[in-house]
Design an enzyme around this catalytic site. Structure first.
Site, PDB file in Angstrom:
ATOM      1  CE  LYS A 116      32.491  49.166  33.379  1.00 37.86           C
ATOM      2  NZ  LYS A 116      33.727  49.976  33.536  1.00 37.86           N
ATOM      3  CE  LYS A 198      36.092  38.826  40.219  1.00 41.64           C
ATOM      4  NZ  LYS A 198      36.616  39.135  38.865  1.00 41.64           N
ATOM      5  CE  LYS A 201      38.308  47.699  42.961  1.00 41.25           C
ATOM      6  NZ  LYS A 201      39.061  48.467  41.944  1.00 41.25           N
TER       7      LYS A 201
END
Length: 332
Positions: A116, A198, A201
């Site tokens: 992140k 994967k 969102k």
């Protein structure tokens, strides 16, 4: 008495976007049955979501929508606790205490912090760094025995266990040391546009992700454009990532084995296969979407469930927090 003997399970999910088909088949679909086996606690992890800047109005809407979604997938407020994290102040309070019992080196090694930090290099805040302490507080407050997780969250449960053991070694048997639980029925669902990644969102390609709230028309369109290969053979095999993903989805929705699916489409092309998978997903999600849309219109009911859930969560979490504060030396 039976509920007291059952193991306690805790699962929290962030309200950063609408839940995907991957979220649903990977975990959420199995949550209602979990309520039959375990003393369950489910929550909207809104405190975690603000490590990334959020629009206040949008965040408020997404919190409410995710809470409605938890009920729409079949969770029963009477059968377990369903709450919103920020409505239970003990989470933030315990997180601060755990910050002081967690080493800098431990936090700096967390994979999610590294990822992140690279993704949001303009906002590497302290909350992002101490995120695992808040997650540990979430788990330890409720004396959770097990924490259902995917492989990407295993590290967070491990550091939670380390923190709990360290605290217990200093102050005695305060925390229940949780075990990670890997659901056997959970499926790893990949992107329809890029089956090597994967389903997410945050996928930049809108065709890659199916959302629980998508209309039947949108779902069918996404499956019809799903990536396959040039072989035109419906079989599960290495190198056939797109077909393997579609077979995994079809199997998860219908309960059919890969062998049955291969037999069903032995003499059919990918067009027929994609259509069948899309239709199966539409029917799987239809009752969830319809209940979700109905619940969003029942604002008083949602508010009442949220209030009750928070009150029930506070009864457990406040008791744990008070015990911790006394052990540390605070006046309670």
């Amino acid at each position: 008495m039976e509920n007291e003997k059952r193991k306690r399970s805790l699962s929290l999910i962030q309200p950063t976007s609408v839940a995907t088909l991957g979220n649903y088949l990977g975990a959420m679909k199995g949550w209602p049955s979990f309520q039959q086996e375990y003393d369950t606690i489910y929550g909207v992890a809104d405190l975690h979501s603000i490590t990334i800047r959020q629009d206040p109005q949008q965040l408020r809407r997404q919190i409410n929508e995710l809470y409605a979604m938890l009920l729409a997938i079949g969770l029963e407020p009477e059968a377990g606790i369903i709450f919103i994290q920020s409505q239970v102040s003990a989470h933030a309070s315990l997180a601060w205490i755990l910050n002081c019992y967690t080493q800098f080196g431990e936090l700096s090694r967390m994979t999610q912090f590294k990822e992140k930090s690279q993704k949001h290099s303009d906002n590497i805040n302290a909350g992002l760094f101490t995120y695992p302490c808040l997650m540990a507080a979430d788990i330890l407050l409720y004396r959770s025995d097990i924490v259902p997780v995917g492989d990407d969250q295993k590290q967070h449960v491990e550091i939670c266990r380390d923190i709990a053991v360290r605290f217990n070694n200093i102050y005695g048997n305060v925390f229940t040391v949780p075990e990670p639980y890997f659901p056997k029925s959970g499926k790893r669902i990949m992107s329809l546009a890029n089956p090597g990644a994967k389903m997410s969102k945050s996928d930049p390609n809108p065709k890659g992700t199916v959302y629980i709230t998508d209309s039947p028309e949108v779902i069918m369109k996404k499956f019809k454009s799903a990536v396959t290969d040039s072989e035109m053979s419906v079989r599960f095999a290495p190198g056939k990532d797109g077909v393997n993903n579609l077979m995994t989805i079809y199997s998860a929705v219908t309960g059919k084995s890969f062998e049955t699916i291969e037999s069903e489409f032995a003499n059919k092309g990918y067009g027929d296969f994609k259509k069948a998978v899309g239709e199966a997903v539409v029917e799987e999600l239809r009752p969830v979407r319809e209940k979700y849309n109905r619940l969003l219109g029942e604002k008083d009911y949602l508010a009442a469930c949220q209030k009750t859930g928070a009150e029930r969560a506070r009864r457990i979490s406040d008791a744990t927090l008070n015990k911790v504060m006394k052990k540390v030396g605070f006046i309670v």
